[in-house]
Design a protein around this motif. Sequence first.
Motif: not given
Length: 493
Positions: A287-290, A426, A429, A431, A457
């Motif tokens: 789950i990326p952080v945008g 996912a 993205k 925070n 994460y």
Amino acid sequence: MSEKGETIVRFGEVSFEHSVNKPILDEVSFTVRRGSKITLMGQNGAGKSTLFKLITKAITPEDGDIHLAPNLSIATAHQVIPRDHLDLLVREYFERCFDSKVYDIDPKIDKILDAVNLHAAKEKKIKDFSGGQQARLLLASALIQNPDLLLLDEPTNNLDKEGIAHLTKFLIDYKKTVIVISHDADFLNAFTEGVLYLDIFTRKIEKYVGNYKDVVREITIRVEKERRKNAQYEKHIQEKKDKANFFANKGGRMRILAKRMRESAAEAEENKVDVRREDKTIRNFTIPVGKHHIGEILHINRLSVMKDHKVVDRAANISLVKNRHLLLTGPNGIGKSTLLEHLAHNTQDGAKISDGVTVGYYRQDFSTLDFDDTVFNTLESVMGKPNEQDLRSLAAGFLITGELMHTKVGSLSEGQKGLVAFAQLALLKPNLLILDEPTNHINFRHLPVIAKALDKYEGAMILVSHVPEFVKKIRIDETLDLESLKAVKKSGE
């Protein structure tokens, strides 16, 4: 299954399909005897809940016959309370369990609430209960009917350890017939006497006798035997094909020998058995952080919990920044789900999400998803710049492919909705990740993959989960026990 009593449910070559291209059952035959306690197994989307609907005659099969014993009473404890029931009072909710008016229903309600270890005011609305309390109400709504056949669909979801122990004892003592869908091995092993396995690939039902763990062991041994047997056949087939090709090139009478070799290979091919393929597991994912947020993401200095059926304020001092994971704990009914909802929507007095923070919120009832929209639109809606190739590639990792992409979210199984919710996170993205019981309804095979993604994460995270084995696999930096928090001091104190 075990020879306990008369047959009360008989499926005779029953076939059913959701749509022309989505068959669920193919000429399935099995029986259920009075007094037996059975587990219904099968992977997410195999059609376990559909089988329950066929038994209750909520839907009818395309072919075959379903025979029920005369005057058989059936009650189902579903996975979730229907949305149109959430505004009912407790008494109204239980009154709806019966076809005709039940006089003096209050003592019956009190008795059954005690059986599921829940103390609830009968004038309280269903929607005001926590997820764990709603799980107990679902169970109680089936038990109050005292049915001949009790159908339980994932009854341990949302139940804490004490609740599961209470339910287990009830089922061990229950004198009538029970069929349970669950992924909780220890729970099932405590009372199961047999298993109906719904195979998603063959669309048949296999019957096994014995406790749950014995049956799982038996299935594993059988699959391994079939694999070994097929490996021998494969070797034989390849040898015959190689010889057939060799003799065919020699010409003359050798061609007759080549033909025999091909026939022998074809016979071995026919003798291969369909090995039951194990449930597929979702692919590893992140789950990326945008947009990375500088500084504090969420601050909490006061929050609300339930105490003796009243909302009370409690003091806290929580500061979440990037890469900080918080575990929220507390007993069923203290208000964990309500608190998470207020935090996610930035409506909790005494808590503030910083400006510019993207929040990813996983609700245990999946109400953050639009049940009337397609899976494809649901996933695409959270992408900054829609990219169909990226979307389909990520969705495939969550076993969301083909027709599923154009299916309405509301038509999916609860487990599939959970996978859509994770796929959406996912793609979003976020925070800040807020997760309310993310193991509910999810196939146990997927849980280690999900735990790994949450462990890695890099944003701020708040987690509520009643499954210790799951939580152990996730990095937790801070734990907040809602029950131990002190009351907010009023001015002047």
